[in-house]
Design a protein around this motif. Sequence first.
Motif, PDB file in Angstrom:
ATOM      1  N   GLU A  28     -17.669  23.679 -51.493  1.00 36.82           N
ATOM      2  CA  GLU A  28     -17.871  24.194 -52.834  1.00 36.82           C
ATOM      3  C   GLU A  28     -17.991  23.001 -53.766  1.00 36.82           C
ATOM      4  N   ASP A  30     -18.174  23.021 -57.261  1.00 39.01           N
ATOM      5  CA  ASP A  30     -17.445  23.082 -58.523  1.00 39.01           C
ATOM      6  C   ASP A  30     -16.340  24.144 -58.414  1.00 39.01           C
ATOM      7  N   LEU A  32     -14.297  25.273 -60.592  1.00 39.36           N
ATOM      8  CA  LEU A  32     -14.250  26.195 -61.724  1.00 39.36           C
ATOM      9  C   LEU A  32     -15.299  27.290 -61.595  1.00 39.36           C
ATOM     10  N   GLU A  33     -16.486  26.943 -61.088  1.00 46.35           N
ATOM     11  CA  GLU A  33     -17.508  27.958 -60.845  1.00 46.35           C
ATOM     12  C   GLU A  33     -17.060  28.921 -59.753  1.00 46.35           C
ATOM     13  N   GLN A  34     -16.429  28.387 -58.723  1.00 46.45           N
ATOM     14  CA  GLN A  34     -15.936  29.230 -57.634  1.00 46.45           C
ATOM     15  C   GLN A  34     -14.864  30.190 -58.168  1.00 46.45           C
ATOM     16  N   GLN A  35     -13.968  29.688 -59.001  1.00 47.05           N
ATOM     17  CA  GLN A  35     -12.915  30.524 -59.563  1.00 47.05           C
ATOM     18  C   GLN A  35     -13.518  31.655 -60.401  1.00 47.05           C
ATOM     19  N   ALA A  36     -14.500  31.323 -61.247  1.00 45.05           N
ATOM     20  CA  ALA A  36     -15.151  32.339 -62.082  1.00 45.05           C
ATOM     21  C   ALA A  36     -15.861  33.372 -61.218  1.00 45.05           C
ATOM     22  N   ARG A  37     -16.535  32.932 -60.152  1.00 39.83           N
ATOM     23  CA  ARG A  37     -17.234  33.846 -59.251  1.00 39.83           C
ATOM     24  C   ARG A  37     -16.235  34.770 -58.556  1.00 39.83           C
TER      25      ARG A  37
END
Length: 117
Positions: A28, A30, A32-37
């Motif tokens: 992964e 980013d 933060l992008e993974q968390q948002a997704r």
Amino acid sequence: GDDDEHDDDEEEEEDDDEDEVDVGIETELDPLEQQARDRKRLASFPLRVIYTKDKTGFEEEKEFPVRINSVIAARYQVIEYLGSAAFSRAIQCYDMEEDRMVCIKIIKNNKDFFDQS
């Protein structure tokens, strides 16, 4: 001359490809992008552990008695015995507070089984 040098470069590139091993793991880029997704597509629920006070796991009888129509924790009416595994049993219950059917997993009263589950 020049063609020989070009062929050597191609061989070196091929050798580099052989060193890479595809182990099926993606990275992964980013977090933060993974968390948002994940927040958009995943859900969670509180998992309650219901147990009898003053039980230690050293009692001779380690099985919780399952009786059809009995009520567990003043909330779950036992409807059906679904099955068992090495360290647990599953029962279908009616949640009288939420007015819905649920599945309850009953872990044998043994520390090793509890930790494994």
